[in-house]
Design an enzyme around this catalytic site. Structure first.
Site, PDB file in Angstrom:
ATOM      1  N   ASP A  33     -13.321   5.647  -6.879  1.00  0.00           N
ATOM      2  CA  ASP A  33     -12.154   5.857  -6.009  1.00  0.00           C
ATOM      3  C   ASP A  33     -12.070   7.313  -5.558  1.00  0.00           C
ATOM      4  OD1 ASP A  33     -10.091   3.202  -6.515  1.00  0.00           O
ATOM      5  OD2 ASP A  33     -11.723   3.542  -7.930  1.00  0.00           O
ATOM      6  N   HIS A  91      -2.414  -3.094 -10.328  1.00  0.00           N
ATOM      7  CA  HIS A  91      -3.501  -4.077 -10.193  1.00  0.00           C
ATOM      8  C   HIS A  91      -3.631  -4.969 -11.421  1.00  0.00           C
ATOM      9  CE1 HIS A  91      -4.604  -2.027  -6.542  1.00  0.00           C
ATOM     10  NE2 HIS A  91      -4.828  -0.899  -7.189  1.00  0.00           N
ATOM     11  N   TYR A 117     -12.546   5.862   1.610  1.00  0.00           N
ATOM     12  CA  TYR A 117     -11.184   5.515   2.025  1.00  0.00           C
ATOM     13  C   TYR A 117     -11.043   5.636   3.545  1.00  0.00           C
ATOM     14  CZ  TYR A 117      -9.323   5.072  -2.692  1.00  0.00           C
ATOM     15  OH  TYR A 117      -9.051   4.644  -3.967  1.00  0.00           O
ATOM     16  N   VAL A 156      -8.058   0.951 -10.516  1.00  0.00           N
ATOM     17  CA  VAL A 156      -6.821   1.503 -11.078  1.00  0.00           C
ATOM     18  C   VAL A 156      -6.950   3.026 -11.115  1.00  0.00           C
ATOM     19  CG1 VAL A 156      -5.311   1.604 -13.097  1.00  0.00           C
ATOM     20  CG2 VAL A 156      -6.377  -0.558 -12.435  1.00  0.00           C
ATOM     21  N   HIS A 157      -5.971   3.719 -10.542  1.00  0.00           N
ATOM     22  CA  HIS A 157      -6.074   5.172 -10.400  1.00  0.00           C
ATOM     23  C   HIS A 157      -5.605   5.887 -11.665  1.00  0.00           C
ATOM     24  CE1 HIS A 157      -5.716   4.429  -5.789  1.00  0.00           C
ATOM     25  NE2 HIS A 157      -6.877   4.042  -6.293  1.00  0.00           N
TER      26      HIS A 157
END
Length: 433
Positions: free
Chosen positions: A144, A297, A174, A325-326
């Site tokens: 991510d 999520h 992104y 998942v951040h």
């Protein structure tokens, strides 16, 4: 208000809640990129990836449609003893047209060797180092990524790591339909991605499908070609490769994965080919985590886990790495929701620097299988020391200084007696015709 009173209240809250003094950082703005004044024939967005035994794929883009897909390379600066001819592609997306995307495979290459290379017969000289043929081998891991100030901080910290291969479990640029952001991402990561192989798999931000207008994963497939053909896969969305004594499998969370799918059949066949004497370590990467105690999520990986976890367990997968998942989380060895000494260790590392910020709300109490969790931007490092031991560490970006907030030694399942065909059920599923 009296500053001393504010400080006292902060201390009391910290003690009362049992939390550390770590303050989660806020999201940072997207990076701004200056206008590109390079000649149209000069290579841009250069990155490399592994392409089978002792071979490397060099990828770059030119605005000049007539630029050759040629890579000159050698072991001395400015002296190119070898030359390789590759292929090129391009794509259009709504009103956007890509440049000429070159993919050229070079090799055979010597292990643990620095090579100097030039793309398209002009432009700057780049250099890469090939991975070792045996242990130890080190992987940098960050998912991510995005293109924010935190992305830059993560990349700077990875650049300080003595690693051999970068692993990225989905969500690269992104871009989200804005195709020019794929170009700026390529320029952003070029300093690192042109020097060490980047092995990636797709995330939800790579889909970019528009019903009746545009198919999904067009830019991802065109720009980030992985060794799927070399590993017997029919799709760039899932593949496998080997480094030193490690077999790595990259799966697709956003393509069919049920027992009747091509991906499932390919995974089963690939696992059966793994030789644990040659590659005692077995790692798997995909985007959506199966074990996640963050509220973000939650439950999204359940269906894929139900379809595939028994295959991974039967094959004795050591470590599973995911993103999405951040936040960061590391599990104990787990299978089917229960602690199992022969299960995999699951890592969630979906916090390389995305623009959406951190997922800081966790489910409490902490599940029994969850060993460490923290909402922070950063990267992981996995040093596989030998056939039995690997050192995993998580490095958070704290005020732009790398802080190792989690570290653990992991024993391979090969050394734990878990692959002696003693387990019922799942192992039979894998071995069944």
């Amino acid at each position: 208000m009296d500053p001393k009173f504010v400080l006292l209240m902060a201390v009391l809250v910290t003690v009362a809640t049992g939390k550390s003094d770590y303050v989660r950082p806020k999201p940072r703005k997207n990076l701004q990129f200056p206008w590109d004044s390079k000649p149209s024939s000069q290579p841009k967005q250069v990155h490399i990836s592994l392409a089978g035994n002792r071979h490397m794929r060099v990828t770059w883009i030119t605005s000049d449609k007539h630029s050759p897909s040629i890579v000159e390379y050698g072991t001395s600066p400015g002296k190119y003893n070898y030359i390789a001819q590759g292929e090129s592609t391009s794509y259009s997306y709504l009103f956007y047209s890509s440049g000429k995307i070159h993919h050229t495979v070079i090799g055979p290459l010597e292990h643990s060797t620095t090579y100097f290379y030039r793309c398209g017969r002009e432009g700057p000289e780049f250099q890469l180092k090939t991975p070792p043929s045996q242990f130890p081998v080190t992987f940098a891991v960050a998912g991510d990524m995005g293109q924010t100030g935190w992305t830059k901080s993560t990349l700077d910290h990875i650049d300080l790591c003595e690693y051999d291969v970068h692993l990225l479990p989905g969500d690269l640029s992104y871009a989200d339909y804005i195709q020019s952001l794929w170009d700026t991402f390529g320029e952003l990561v070029q300093p690192l991605a042109s020097a060490r192989p980047w092995m990636v798999t797709e995330g939800n931000h790579e889909k970019e499908n528009i019903m009746f207008l545009e198919d999904g994963f067009q830019s991802y497939n065109a720009r980030w070609k992985m060794p799927f053909k070399e590993s017997g896969s029919s799709s760039n969305l899932y593949y496998s490769f080997e480094v030193a004594g490690v077999h790595l499998i990259m799966l697709g969370s956003y393509t069919d994965y049920d027992e009747y799918s091509d991906q499932y059949s390919w995974l089963k066949a690939d696992l059966l080919k793994v030789d644990r004497k040659r590659t005692p370590w077995l790692l798997v990467l995909f985007h959506v985590p199966w074990y996640n105690s963050n509220r973000a999520h939650q439950g999204e990986g359940v269906s894929m886990m139900e379809a595939m976890e028994s295959l991974l367990y039967a094959a004795g997968v050591d470590i599973v790495l995911a993103g999405h998942v951040h936040a960061y989380e590391r599990s104990k060895r787990v299978y089917n929701g229960r602690l199992d000494p022969c299960g995999a260790v699951h890592m969630t590392i979906g916090d390389g620097g995305n623009r959406e910020g951190l997922a800081h709300q966790y489910i409490n109490p902490q599940p029994h299988w969850s060993d460490f969790r923290e909402a922070s931007f950063g990267h992981g490092e996995l040093k596989v020391v030998n056939s039995t031991h690997a050192l995993w560490s998580w490095h958070r970006n704290d005020d732009d200084e790398p802080v190792r907030s989690d570290q653990v030694w992991i024993n391979s399942l090969v050394s734990s007696g878990c692959l002696a065909d003693k387990r019922p059920g799942p192992r039979k599923i894998l071995m069944a015709p």
